[in-house]
Design an enzyme around this catalytic site. Structure first.
Site, short mmCIF file in Angstrom:
data_model
loop_
_atom_site.label_atom_id
_atom_site.label_comp_id
_atom_site.label_asym_id
_atom_site.label_seq_id
_atom_site.Cartn_x
_atom_site.Cartn_y
_atom_site.Cartn_z
N GLY A 91 0.81 -1.21 0.00
CA GLY A 91 0.00 0.00 0.00
C GLY A 91 0.84 1.26 0.00
O GLY A 91 0.51 2.25 -0.67
N ASP A 92 1.94 1.23 0.75
CA ASP A 92 2.87 2.38 0.77
C ASP A 92 3.45 2.61 -0.62
O ASP A 92 3.60 3.75 -1.07
CB ASP A 92 4.01 2.13 1.76
#
Length: 306
Positions: free
Chosen positions: A250-251
């Site tokens: 997600g980062d």
């Protein structure tokens, strides 16, 4: 300048174990030591896209120095505030299933936090970018994130926010440029279970009413939805591949998205790169490499759905 904030970074000790036998001696097939924490993940991928950035937050002890050394190897500058204690170590065991054991990290004093704010106030310039990622460290107060978000608003800085429900919702009044809940987190904000794309769009627009300019909702194997401040909604698929490690995916999506947006301010192309970046990390032991990201782009389609 681009800044990434990780208040509670970690060393991720990643063990690959063929079969985990609970209560018995287990020997690993492979092990990796990775400088972890959501903001640090963002810093690494931004730098791989040739986006210079400064990583900041709090570190402590020999584990904190390891993180700084790993960032230096990536060519990333750091400006962490030293705290009493030891930067945490997280154990990630990849076997028949994924098992995680996360450490606590040092306790952050009010003096530590004020020192951080003083540094930030002195460094920030109008039109900078600030990635505020992850959760609070022990000792920080409930309004710590709000103080950073307000500073960004006052300085006309683009705030990219990716945190838990409480931190995210408390910062919406400061109009972050983009937030990135996954579809489960989006449902938690409104105390419902989200099942459809229509529901994702509806509740993402609710977050825009509360202050967020852009809302990027990751959906795991189902791709992602972007509700943009220009009133358009985009949907991406995900490429095929073997998921090795979901940590940091997600980062990476958020970093890849913003790296492209900084160049072109094109939401469609930004989502394409974001989706490829998230998948590249999921298909890798650490943060995805640019070569793999470019390959995966060929499998991704982004379409405007509203």
């Amino acid at each position: 300048m681009i800044y990434t904030i990780t208040f509670n970074p970690a060393i991720d000790l990643v063990f690959q174990v063929n079969h985990l036998n609970i209560g018995q001696l287990n020997r690993v097939d492979n092990e990796d030591f990775v400088a972890g924490g959501k903001g640090i993940n963002v810093s690494v991928l931004l730098k791989r896209f040739d986006k210079d950035n400064i990583a900041t937050g709090f570190i402590g002890g020999f584990t904190g120095q390891f993180i700084i050394s790993q960032l230096e190897k990536e060519g990333i500058k750091s400006a962490f505030i030293e705290a009493d204690g030891i930067t945490r170590v997280n154990c990630k065991i990849h076997s028949d299933s994924e098992t995680e054991i996360n450490g606590n990290g040092p306790i952050i004093s009010e003096e530590n936090f004020q020192k951080f704010l003083k540094f930030f106030k002195s460094e920030l310039k109008e039109n900078d970018y600030v990635f505020l990622s992850g959760n609070s460290a022990k000792g920080m107060t409930s309004d710590s994130y709000g103080q950073v978000a307000k500073l960004c608003q006052d300085m006309n800085v683009k705030l990219i926010l990716d945190s838990n429900l409480d931190n995210l919702t408390s910062c919406l009044i400061y109009k972050p440029f983009i937030i990135k809940p996954n579809h489960h987190e989006l449902g938690e904000i409104f105390n419902i279970k989200i099942n459809t794309v229509k529901e994702i769009i509806y509740y993402a627009k609710k977050l825009q009413e509360y202050g967020a300019k852009n809302v990027l909702v990751s959906r795991g194997s189902h791709g992602a939805i972007l509700v943009s401040q220009e009133g358009k909604v985009y949907e991406s698929n995900v490429p095929s591949g073997n998921v090795i490690n979901s940590v940091g995916a997600g980062d990476s999506m958020l970093a890849g998205f913003m790296a492209k947006y900084m160049e072109e301010e094109n939401y469609k192309e930004s989502l394409l790169q974001g989706a490829a970046s998230g998948s590249a990390t999921a298909f890798s032991t650490g943060i995805g490499q640019i070569k793999l990201i470019e390959e995966l782009k060929k499998q991704i389609t982004v379409k405007e759905i509203v």
